[in-house]
Write a protein that holds these residues in place. Sequence first.
Motif, PDB file in Angstrom:
ATOM      1  N   TRP A  95      60.861  13.653 -29.398  1.00  9.77           N
ATOM      2  CA  TRP A  95      60.277  14.986 -29.608  1.00  9.77           C
ATOM      3  C   TRP A  95      58.762  14.932 -29.652  1.00  9.77           C
ATOM      4  CZ3 TRP A  95      57.289  16.183 -33.842  1.00  9.77           C
ATOM      5  CH2 TRP A  95      57.373  15.333 -34.935  1.00  9.77           C
ATOM      6  N   ILE A 129      45.562  13.729 -29.569  1.00  8.13           N
ATOM      7  CA  ILE A 129      46.145  14.609 -30.584  1.00  8.13           C
ATOM      8  C   ILE A 129      47.326  13.914 -31.250  1.00  8.13           C
ATOM      9  CG2 ILE A 129      47.431  16.750 -30.922  1.00  8.13           C
ATOM     10  CD1 ILE A 129      45.664  18.008 -28.785  1.00  8.13           C
ATOM     11  N   ALA A 132      46.032  11.202 -33.556  1.00  6.60           N
ATOM     12  CA  ALA A 132      45.442  11.744 -34.780  1.00  6.60           C
ATOM     13  C   ALA A 132      46.517  12.293 -35.713  1.00  6.60           C
ATOM     14  CB  ALA A 132      44.438  12.853 -34.429  1.00  6.60           C
ATOM     15  N   SER A 133      47.672  12.692 -35.143  1.00 12.60           N
ATOM     16  CA  SER A 133      48.708  13.322 -35.952  1.00 12.60           C
ATOM     17  C   SER A 133      49.721  12.319 -36.486  1.00 12.60           C
ATOM     18  CB  SER A 133      49.446  14.386 -35.134  1.00 12.60           C
ATOM     19  OG  SER A 133      48.557  15.380 -34.705  1.00 12.60           O
ATOM     20  N   PHE A 134      50.161  11.416 -35.618  1.00 14.90           N
ATOM     21  CA  PHE A 134      51.243  10.508 -35.997  1.00 14.90           C
ATOM     22  C   PHE A 134      50.768   9.065 -35.860  1.00 14.90           C
ATOM     23  CE2 PHE A 134      53.010  14.151 -33.597  1.00 14.90           C
ATOM     24  CZ  PHE A 134      53.491  14.861 -34.671  1.00 14.90           C
TER      25      PHE A 134
ATOM     26  N   GLN B 166      58.267  16.945 -39.783  1.00 14.24           N
ATOM     27  CA  GLN B 166      57.255  15.882 -39.730  1.00 14.24           C
ATOM     28  C   GLN B 166      55.885  16.526 -39.577  1.00 14.24           C
ATOM     29  OE1 GLN B 166      57.572  12.173 -38.981  1.00 14.24           O
ATOM     30  NE2 GLN B 166      55.347  12.178 -39.166  1.00 14.24           N
ATOM     31  N   PRO B 167      55.015  16.428 -40.607  1.00 14.99           N
ATOM     32  CA  PRO B 167      53.711  17.091 -40.505  1.00 14.99           C
ATOM     33  C   PRO B 167      52.905  16.570 -39.316  1.00 14.99           C
ATOM     34  CG  PRO B 167      54.102  16.265 -42.713  1.00 14.99           C
ATOM     35  CD  PRO B 167      55.178  15.698 -41.853  1.00 14.99           C
ATOM     36  N   ILE B 168      52.203  17.475 -38.661  1.00 13.49           N
ATOM     37  CA  ILE B 168      51.356  17.115 -37.522  1.00 13.49           C
ATOM     38  C   ILE B 168      49.926  17.034 -38.037  1.00 13.49           C
ATOM     39  CG2 ILE B 168      50.695  17.752 -35.169  1.00 13.49           C
ATOM     40  CD1 ILE B 168      53.237  19.556 -35.189  1.00 13.49           C
ATOM     41  N   GLY B 169      49.466  15.821 -38.279  1.00 16.03           N
ATOM     42  CA  GLY B 169      48.183  15.631 -38.952  1.00 16.03           C
ATOM     43  C   GLY B 169      46.997  16.286 -38.264  1.00 16.03           C
ATOM     44  N   PHE B 170      47.123  16.514 -36.971  1.00 17.47           N
ATOM     45  CA  PHE B 170      46.043  17.134 -36.194  1.00 17.47           C
ATOM     46  C   PHE B 170      45.578  18.438 -36.823  1.00 17.47           C
ATOM     47  CE2 PHE B 170      45.300  20.336 -32.800  1.00 17.47           C
ATOM     48  CZ  PHE B 170      44.073  19.897 -32.360  1.00 17.47           C
ATOM     49  N   PHE B 171      46.537  19.224 -37.363  1.00 16.36           N
ATOM     50  CA  PHE B 171      46.180  20.542 -37.868  1.00 16.36           C
ATOM     51  C   PHE B 171      45.399  20.473 -39.176  1.00 16.36           C
ATOM     52  CE2 PHE B 171      49.522  21.612 -34.900  1.00 16.36           C
ATOM     53  CZ  PHE B 171      48.941  22.670 -34.241  1.00 16.36           C
ATOM     54  N   PHE B 179      40.972  24.837 -33.617  1.00 21.98           N
ATOM     55  CA  PHE B 179      42.058  25.260 -32.731  1.00 21.98           C
ATOM     56  C   PHE B 179      42.804  26.467 -33.319  1.00 21.98           C
ATOM     57  CE2 PHE B 179      46.565  24.730 -31.475  1.00 21.98           C
ATOM     58  CZ  PHE B 179      46.410  25.046 -30.145  1.00 21.98           C
TER      59      PHE B 179
END
Lengths: 310, 222
Positions: A95, A129, A132-134, B166-171, B179
């Motif tokens: 995903w 992205i 930075a997120s995962f 699952q948190p999306i750290g980008f935000f 954004f």
Amino acid sequence: MNKLLVSPSPHFFTKTDTSAIMFDVILALFPALIAGIVFFGPRALIVTLVCVVSCVAFEWLVRKIMKRSNTIGDYSAVVTGVLLAFNLPPAIPIWMAVLGSFFAIVIVKQLFGGIGQNFANPAITARIILLASFGTQMTTWSKPFGYQGGVDAVASATPLADLYWANPWDLFIGNVSGCIGEVSALALLLGGIYLSFRKVINPLVPLTFIGTVFVFTWVLGENPVNHILAGGLMLGAIFMATDYATTPPVLGGKLIFALGCGIITTLIRVFGNYPEGVSFAILLMNLLTPLIDRIPMVNPIGKRKKGGAA
Amino acid sequence: MNYFRTFTKGLIKENPVLVMLLGTCPTLAVTTLAMNGLGMGAATTFVLVCSNVVISLLKNFIPKQVRLPSFIVIIAGFVTFVSFMLRSNFPELYEALGVFLSLITVNCIILGRAEMFASKNNVRASFLDGLGMGLGFTLALILIGAIREVLGSGTFFGLSIGDWFQPIGFFSSPAGGFFVFGCVIALVNVLSNYKMSSKKIGCASCPNASACGQAEKGEIAE
């Protein structure tokens, strides 16, 4: 007698169009894909297929929603999908690969107007992205051939973490852990030679990028051979620093672009917190491209030189 | 003057953050959590309402030449009050807002309303204007904060929305703030039926046109 047609130029067209160029790029990416499947097993193929299918699907869907012409026929979404998958570790959750495709196609590419209008490389931006997120999932590397022993995702360091003592031959062949498409320098070079031969890319751009990294890591006392063979440098230099839409159009600009990429990559690798800096370097230089374009490098026909006749 | 319009215009049509693009710095900086957005919005609303009322009361006594320093002194007084209040009663929120609490003093929204509205209108209208603008600011901050908190941390006002997410750290990062900010501005443009026609580009389309008065003179290029 009405055979004399009057029409405005251009009167001759080359047979090369976007889909032909994209098809060449896809062909050039095949050796690296095969290398990825050999080293990381069927999982690498699954991730690549998921990225390609979701990129094409998002492209079709978002063009449909925005009531614009359908552009999946030019294969550019396929290229973006393959490049994105090549920048992901083989054990990434599926995903996340789909989410990356969403960012690449919908946010970075289509919101700015689609092919040729995006200012940043979609695959690179989506990778950043996701990184930075995962952070955990994006840096959990599989050992090469680990899938044969039934051990799939083992957290192991990339060669970049301990570059000085890595075996250059393993790095060249690709017998190391890393992202799906970046491990084998040999396979990527084959693709690069094919693209140069077909005149899809200018070989000076990747050579400048890689050469800059070589020289600067050497000056800084690192192991320059391992630095140019490891990580995403070959992938980025051959396939991403040569993207048409996001890099300067004239040769001088291209070389400035490649030089900047090499310098930023070296600085991040040697002094930065992240072990790899290729993707950040390319994205930063993408943002500088409009400024590079302002440097006058092509003389208009008929321009007079200072103080003399043309 | 229509007092109801004076109040409601700050909510969507002339929303200080999403339409006039003022106060962008605190908007991006504190909206990692919805609670911070609420706290920042409430503090700013309080300062905005109080300063608007006081400046409207004093508008005939403040010499025109020194009006900006005078406004800032009044605003800074209320900011000091709010910051002491938060420090003693909500120390966690005080820590979370950090320097941005003191920076309310130089928030463009407050000085902008003082200069463009409170110094030209009566107390009642100024009060309603400050309240409407403050509420618009607060709602925008809560909206952006909620989106960023849900996507970036997997919580809503501090409550977990479940382990499946699952948190999306980008935000949570500054880039994610820009954004989400852009997406919410786009949404508001759709809601307020904004169209990029040639007529609307130019001075007359500016939300401040009525206060600024340049558009009627026709001196600024269309």
